[in-house]
Design an enzyme around this catalytic site. Structure first.
Site, short mmCIF file in Angstrom:
data_model
loop_
_atom_site.label_atom_id
_atom_site.label_comp_id
_atom_site.label_asym_id
_atom_site.label_seq_id
_atom_site.Cartn_x
_atom_site.Cartn_y
_atom_site.Cartn_z
N GLU A 764 38.52 55.94 39.57
CA GLU A 764 39.44 55.17 40.43
C GLU A 764 40.50 54.61 39.51
O GLU A 764 40.21 53.86 38.58
CB GLU A 764 38.67 54.05 41.15
CG GLU A 764 39.47 53.38 42.26
CD GLU A 764 40.25 52.17 41.79
OE1 GLU A 764 41.49 52.30 41.68
OE2 GLU A 764 39.64 51.13 41.53
N CYS A 798 44.46 46.96 41.12
CA CYS A 798 44.84 48.36 41.33
C CYS A 798 45.62 48.50 42.63
O CYS A 798 46.51 49.35 42.74
CB CYS A 798 43.59 49.24 41.40
SG CYS A 798 42.55 49.14 39.94
#
Length: 1008
Positions: A764, A798
């Site tokens: 990720e 993120c």
């Protein structure tokens, strides 16, 4: 015994059933009161029903809010009149009209107009060109909504309102003017709201002699959130510094004119602060001879009844009467959702309408018992409630209040018997749309008294039920149980004085803590010859601990121990592994205060972010435990021909290397590990070198929860040395990584060249996350969402917003709002609770961001210059910036920090925007701000992004609710916290048996 603010605050978390028992005991025998009140109420309702329905009543009967047409009407009411451009107006009308079936048969101009406008537009909606919706239909739709709004909003200015009030005064009705100062976002807005209030007080006061009793004159209602834009408990000191002086000035002016001034109640998270500020303002010696300063009290709050004791004490202390406007409360649904999202251990409001009725009745009785100290003002449209109040009051004086546009049929029967006051909103039409929608919801709800009274579907017995003696089953699950199959994590109410004081006291226990971190192999600490001191990113002069790095020998030892641990752990029952995760979740919550201190001091997180981090970690534990029960306990039996048995079961892979980032040092660290462990794998965890203390503390909790030392190894060190060496190890069976795209590619390359089994990579990574904001978006909500998405957590998520596309018609206004919000940001040490965001993680991060700012200054337009924001000089702080750029392609990489880039667009540019976003090859999050449902669905379908958020922030994905992860350059999948994540840690194996091998299929033969 006098109740303190802390005592009252604690009522938020009291058991609802016990609260109701206390209220019922206070009310006492209610049977005679109810019988007499019902007789009065029945007469009121009968006469009200004989009248023709008002505008909104007729419209809501024709288009119930639960219908597609009703929902469409709400969307139009909330958005259409404030959309500045014709193209977006047309798109909105077409979108809502095409989803509804507008009925014929409605009488009157509004009914005819709505059927013609919406019905015809609905038939035209299928046409390709927006020109099919002519300006005539736009004007008709807008006129309908404006006409509807006029039913709830008195006038646009106070001058016009005063003129309009004469017709009400002739009927014996008084007014309380509400300037509808909704929550200010900026200092500029707060100053304007203050001026509006001040001017209105002077104009209202000039209407009558100061000698005239304020009870016989119009008054004014104000909101504290309109007077100060940072009205929240965490900023209590500055609230008292700035807001109290403004409030005092307004109250003093009202006292000079001797008119009623009432502070409106707002959301539950501000209730404690609301009471405290009222008490401070009430104590002003300048008000010695003025008893017209009051407040509203919401009966749906558990704190309402005990709050009366606090107000009584104030009244007695200063020997002045306090007017109390008792309301039931208008934002119940919002309070329930907020409590669930926050994970509160109990709701601050009653969860059943009947319980709110009980609370209102008890509060009314208590207020009426103390009329020498409290002036009763009962705001309600409920005929039975009014009748009960009359029974309680006897000969005592009190006042009834209603909202403008509501309850007319009831109040027309009462105004010659009881003093009645109308709550009359004043303000610009386009600014009052949220108020209008709330009134529609309030009236259109199936359990609303107004709705029941005007509907033929309810008989008198249903309308006038005795709530006091009814036992209602709680249909709203507690916050902990909203997910049904796994427990919601426990949060903290940062707007609650009692709970916040508890947090402060608990954190003091660890304020001077010094932590040490070591690698752990087979449960034992590996102490190196040298250690490194850890300095707080918010104050590099302050050390909080030290850590020792692992070495090459530790890597070999960890692999060998993990290999043995896997052999044992993989044969352990799934139920035992699941129990370890559930125990770990409990341990996280038991140790949350020490973890909060670590998150604030080592990772530079604010109090709110630290709480959220712990909650997410606990959610991972419980969610993966739930998923494992479904996947691992019982093998899946597969279909097949007779005489054959087929079974699919899942098996662990081996040793997983878990490499976690510094921006979520607890949640992601633990999310990776728990997924691997519960599926039967062994783990070698390599956390980011910036946050070893949190990793070490958490690793100890993992072992304490029952995970053997040889199953989970912790190796501390840099990514370049320890991380790279671990990736290359042949015994590693899988890698889980969260971090930069470049590092993920490097890991992938190493894994691809390894000999032996093919090793899965779950990665990720980052994203060039965008938000698309069209002109139908509500600017205040959008501004809040942008600020949280782009600047929350110092922009170090993120999922943080990097590029905002803003439709040109609203760009200037929205940017002014954003700049005004950022201008008052406090960027400092997060151990101070009023910090908006803290430091970036280290000097390297700071240098990268400073370099980007320098580059942007040379080629972009500076919208907000962070140099205006005061910063501490002792930490790695970066102020917020907003730059306007021409294209997303001007950004060559993700800018991981509190910097937002904006791009203006035309309404016809949507497809180009989508192509530009997709061409970055990132695909993590996308935000959409629009009231056009079809447009939101189109963008969501066309943009390549793992997580799409509409009309909310695009950060804060919740485990099991919004599984998180991207695509393309943003990750491999599967999504963390989702139903498919655990499968990547497992291999599939089938087991097939020829059951007919012994000579035949007995089951089939028995069937014959």
């Amino acid at each position: 015994m006098q109740k303190t603010l802390n005592d009252i605050s604690a009522y938020s978390f009291h058991d609802e059933a016990k609260c109701i028992e206390e209220l019922r005991n206070f009310i006492g025998d209610f049977s005679n009161v109810y019988l007499n009140a019902r007789e009065i109420a029945e007469e009121l309702v009968t006469k009200a029903r004989a009248q023709s329905p008002r505008l909104f009543e007729a419209l809501l009967q024709h288009y119930p809010l639960t219908s597609k047409e009703g929902r469409a009407l709400m969307v139009l009411c909330e958005a259409l009149p404030r959309i500045p451009d014709s193209t977006t107006q047309q798109e909105l009308i077409r979108s809502v009209s095409s989803t509804a079936a507008w009925k014929s048969g409605q009488q009157g101009i509004i009914g005819v107009a709505s059927n013609v406008a919406f019905g015809l537009v609905g038939r035209l909606a299928g046409m390709r060109t927006l020109r099919a919706i002519s300006p005539l239909f736009q004007k008709t739709a807008t006129a309908i909504i404006e006409k509807l709004a006029r039913g709830f909003i008195l006038t646009e200015t106070i001058e016009a309102g005063i003129k309009e009030s004469k017709k009400y005064e002739e009927k014996g009705l008084l007014l309380s003017y509400d300037m509808l100062g909704e929550s200010a976002r900026t200092e500029k807005q707060a100053k304007q709201y203050f001026k509006n209030y001040s001017d209105a007080i002077k104009k209202i006061g000039a209407l009558h002699s100061t000698e005239k009793d304020w009870r016989e004159k119009p008054g004014i209602s104000i909101k504290l959130s309109a007077l100060y834009h940072r009205y929240e408990l965490l900023k209590k000191d500055e609230v008292f510094e700035h807001l109290l002086s403004k409030l005092t000035e307004l109250v003093t002016e009202a006292a000079r004119h001797n008119i009623l001034l009432t502070i409106d109640a707002e959301d539950a998270t501000r209730f404690d602060l609301y009471l405290e500020i009222f008490g401070a303002a009430f104590a002003n010696p300048a008000l010695e001879k003025y008893d017209g300063f009051g407040l509203a009290l919401q009966a749906y709050q558990k704190r309402a009844f005990p709050a009366i004791d606090y107000l009584l004490a104030i009244s007695k202390k200063y020997r002045r009467t306090i007017p109390i406007r008792l309301v039931k409360g208008a934002y119940w649904d919002t309070e329930i959702k907020s409590a669930q999202v926050a994970g509160l251990k109990n709701y601050p409001v009653f969860t059943a309408k009947e319980n709110t009725d009980i609370s209102y009745t008890a509060c009314a009785k208590k207020i009426l018992e103390h009329t020498e100290n409290l002036y009763p003002q009962f705001a309600t449209h409920n005929a039975l409630t009014i009748a009960v109040v009359k029974e309680f009051a006897g000969e005592k004086k009190f006042e009834l209040q209603k909202l403008h546009g509501m309850g007319d049929a009831i109040y027309e029967q009462l105004s010659d018997q009881i003093p009645c006051r109308i709550y009359a909103p004043i303000g610009l039409f386009n600014e009052l749309l949220p108020y209008l929608v709330r009134r529609l919801l309030e009236n259109g709800a199936n359990n609303s008294f107004v709705h029941k009274m005007m509907s033929k579907d309810f008989d008198m017995a249903e309308i006038l039920q005795n709530s006091i003696n009814s036992n209602v089953a709680n249909s709203v699950p507690q916050s902990a149980n909203i997910y049904k199959y796994w427990q919601n994590s426990l949060g903290i109410d940062l707007g609650n004085i009692w709970e916040l004081e508890g947090v402060k006291n608990k954190l003091r226990d660890f304020a001077n803590g010094y932590w040490r971190a070591f690698s752990l192999i087979d449960g034992e600490k590996k102490i190196a010859a040298t250690s490194q001191i850890i300095h707080e990113p918010a104050n590099i002069n302050r050390s909080i601990g030290d850590w020792s790095s692992a070495n090459g020998n530790h890597i070999a030892e960890a692999i060998a121990v993990a290999e043995k641990g896997f052999q044992e752990w993989s044969t352990t029952t799934a139920e035992k592994r699941i129990n370890c995760l559930e125990k770990l979740a409990d341990l996280l919550e038991e140790n949350k205060y020490e973890l909060i201190q670590l998150c604030m001091r080592e990772a530079g997180k604010t109090l709110a972010d630290s709480i959220a981090e712990i909650r997410e970690a606990a959610d991972y534990c419980r969610y993966y435990a739930h998923q494992a029960r479904g996947l691992l306990i019982v093998p899946q039996v597969l279909p097949g021909p007779v005489g054959e048995y087929n079974e699919l079961h899942l098996a662990p892979r081996g040793i997983f290397l878990c490499i976690s980032p510094w921006n979520f040092p607890l949640a992601i660290f633990l999310g990776q590990i728990t997924a691997a462990i519960v599926t039967g794998n062994a783990v070698i965890a390599k956390p980011a070198e910036q946050v070893p203390l949190i990793a070490h503390f958490t690793a100890l909790l993992i072992h304490k929860a029952g995970v053997p030392g040889n199953v989970m190894q912790l190796l501390l060190g840099s990514g370049e040395e320890i991380g790279a060496a671990l990736v290359a190890q042949p015994k590693i069976s899988g890698v889980v990584f969260t971090g930069s795209t470049e590092t993920a590619k490097a890991i992938n390359s190493v894994l691809a060249t390894k000999t032996g089994p093919i090793v899965p990579l779950i990665a990720e990574t980052g994203g060039q996350n965008a938000m698309v904001i069209d002109s139908s978006a509500l600017l205040e909500q959008t501004a809040d969402d942008i600020i949280k998405s782009a600047f929350g957590s110092s922009g170090q998520r993120c999922s943080s917003l990097r590029v905002a596309y803003i439709q040109e018609e609203i760009a200037d206004e929205l940017l002014e709002l954003l700049c005004g919000i950022l201008a008052d940001f406090k960027i400092k040490d997060p151990i101070e609770f009023d910090t908006d965001y803290g430091p970036v993680i280290d000097s390297a991060a700071q240098k990268m961001l400073v370099s980007h700012v320098k580059e942007m200054r040379g080629k972009a337009k500076v919208i907000f210059d962070g140099e205006k924001v005061l910063l501490s000089e002792n930490g790695w702080f970066v102020p917020p910036y907003i730059f306007e750029i021409g294209s997303i392609h001007e950004l060559k990489q993700e800018v991981f920090g509190p910097i937002l880039h904006i791009i203006r667009f035309k309404s016809t540019d949507l497809d180009k925007i989508i192509n530009d976003i997709n061409s970055t090859n990132f695909g993590l999050t996308i935000g959409i701000q629009t009231r056009i449902e079809a447009r939101a669905e189109y963008i969501a379908t066309c943009v390549n992004a793992g997580n799409c958020y509409v009309n909310r922030t695009q950060i804060g994905a919740v485990v099991g609710v919004q599984p998180f992860g991207g695509e393309k350059l943003s990750g491999t999948g599967p999504k963390a916290g989702g139903p498919y994540y655990l499968l990547r840690f497992l291999t599939e194996r089938t087991y097939t048996v020829n059951t007919a091998a012994i000579g035949g299929d007995a089951n089939l033969l028995n069937m014959s």
